[in-house]
Design a protein around this motif. Sequence first.
Motif, PDB file in Angstrom:
ATOM      1  N   SER A 322       0.819  -1.209   0.000  1.00 53.19           N
ATOM      2  CA  SER A 322       0.000   0.000   0.000  1.00 53.19           C
ATOM      3  C   SER A 322       0.852   1.259   0.000  1.00 53.19           C
ATOM      4  CB  SER A 322      -0.951  -0.010   1.197  1.00 53.19           C
ATOM      5  OG  SER A 322      -1.912  -1.034   1.033  1.00 53.19           O
ATOM      6  N   ALA A 323       2.061   1.175   0.524  1.00 55.92           N
ATOM      7  CA  ALA A 323       2.979   2.312   0.439  1.00 55.92           C
ATOM      8  C   ALA A 323       3.316   2.608  -1.019  1.00 55.92           C
ATOM      9  CB  ALA A 323       4.247   2.035   1.243  1.00 55.92           C
ATOM     10  N   ALA A 326       0.357   4.173  -2.632  1.00 53.13           N
ATOM     11  CA  ALA A 326       0.250   5.596  -2.280  1.00 53.13           C
ATOM     12  C   ALA A 326       1.134   6.451  -3.185  1.00 53.13           C
ATOM     13  CB  ALA A 326       0.627   5.799  -0.816  1.00 53.13           C
ATOM     14  N   THR A 347       2.864   6.061   4.692  1.00 52.64           N
ATOM     15  CA  THR A 347       2.152   4.779   4.768  1.00 52.64           C
ATOM     16  C   THR A 347       2.910   3.782   5.625  1.00 52.64           C
ATOM     17  OG1 THR A 347       1.330   5.167   2.520  1.00 52.64           O
ATOM     18  CG2 THR A 347       1.034   2.960   3.430  1.00 52.64           C
ATOM     19  N   SER A 370      -5.038  -1.178   4.994  1.00 53.22           N
ATOM     20  CA  SER A 370      -3.807  -0.692   4.366  1.00 53.22           C
ATOM     21  C   SER A 370      -4.122   0.189   3.162  1.00 53.22           C
ATOM     22  CB  SER A 370      -2.907  -1.868   3.970  1.00 53.22           C
ATOM     23  OG  SER A 370      -3.531  -2.696   3.005  1.00 53.22           O
ATOM     24  N   SER A 373      -4.974   3.486   4.429  1.00 53.10           N
ATOM     25  CA  SER A 373      -3.745   4.155   4.835  1.00 53.10           C
ATOM     26  C   SER A 373      -3.063   4.803   3.634  1.00 53.10           C
ATOM     27  CB  SER A 373      -2.783   3.169   5.505  1.00 53.10           C
ATOM     28  OG  SER A 373      -1.573   3.801   5.838  1.00 53.10           O
ATOM     29  N   ALA A 374      -3.082   4.112   2.496  1.00 51.11           N
ATOM     30  CA  ALA A 374      -2.502   4.674   1.273  1.00 51.11           C
ATOM     31  C   ALA A 374      -3.219   5.962   0.885  1.00 51.11           C
ATOM     32  CB  ALA A 374      -2.578   3.660   0.138  1.00 51.11           C
ATOM     33  N   SER A 377      -2.312   8.659   3.478  1.00 55.82           N
ATOM     34  CA  SER A 377      -0.911   9.057   3.347  1.00 55.82           C
ATOM     35  C   SER A 377      -0.658   9.874   2.098  1.00 55.82           C
ATOM     36  CB  SER A 377      -0.017   7.813   3.353  1.00 55.82           C
ATOM     37  OG  SER A 377      -0.147   7.110   4.573  1.00 55.82           O
TER      38      SER A 377
END
Length: 425
Positions: A322-323, A326, A347, A370, A373-374, A377
Amino acid sequence: MNSTWKQYITILKNVVKPALGCTEPICAAYATSVATQMLGEKPETIDVFVSDNLYKNSMGVFVPRTGRVGLAIAAATGATGGDPEAGLEVLAKLNESQLNEAQQLIDAGHVQVKREATDEFIYCRVIVKSSQQRAEVTISGGHTLIVEKRLNGNIIFSLDSLLPKASTASICDGVDITISSIYNFATQAEFDDIKFILKAKELNIALAQEGLKNPYGLEVGRTYQKNIETGLLSKSLDSDILIYTSAASDARMGGATLPAMSNYGSGNQGIAATIPVVKMADFYNADDEALARAFIMSHLGAIYIKSHYPPLSAFCGNAVTSAAAAMAMVYLAGGTFEQSCSAIQNTISDTSGMICDGAKSTCAIKVGSSAQSAMKSSLLALNDHCVTKQGVIAEDVEKTIKNIGRMITTGMPNIDHEIIEIMAS
């Protein structure tokens, strides 16, 4: 195209591919299908030996086309109805008669599953026997990476004797790759060279639609959708991302008979790298070329970050996937490279404590969390807010990625062991 970019495309085509069902039990199904083909007849007994991590990720997840959970039914159906030529889609053509035949083997006590001590995180060895023959297949380092075949005790294939083993974990070894180089490749490569990645949208959105249409697992996506319809929740880009990612995971972990476009051996991580990016692209009316470039960031970025630690661990891979998503979402929103790096930092700061306690229906909750969260973020990053020099988050994104790899590789093995022992008991 330069040689490094060609390596990137090779990496993507090797580990972003369709997978029917959770890849850990499917690994066993694939192994038994190959062994049965070697045997030349249906086996009378099946013995399955797996690594602790593969065991952990197979205990609670439904096997597609079976309505059943675990390694025993996966291995048995691989023998009775698996297609050894289909790779991770080995059970795509399984029928009711073959499923019943597999269940009869299990009920008769002819399918045994055991944990085997090994340094490999992805490891599965199967032995199938008939009255006259014995075939053995060993998979190690990747879900379909066969390293040895034996027939009646004789080695008929050994990968080590042919070439160095190219495991999933080593996919980026020797490759000149960073977040910066991934971004440059994604934004500068010819569209014709990368448009193959758009298949991820087709497969994973179809899986989400299946999860919204029919009840699977905890029905996370359907539950949120229902509460939007009743007015308790509001429809938004954020809710769309949560609903569609969760629904796709609901369907995948609940045994839906549609493939996911997986990432690094995980369908859920393929979902996490795909659906939030699709929803962001839809919001900005992005065309296919922009979406393909964003997918390169999310999928290749996720692979690169995950190459810093073991492919199976006590860490939920959706966190860093997910980082990377993002990063791609910032790109679609018109953000800068620096803001994309900030989105990764943000993230990972949010999700670095997410534990993996096996593949199961609750993965849909984690995939949704997640993905949200992306979204959160990327919004922070687009407004020039970035986590730096706090906890495991370093001043720059490359150091942060190394810190996460270190935390997981050296800091979490004991956690993983305890989780597996808890689950096994």
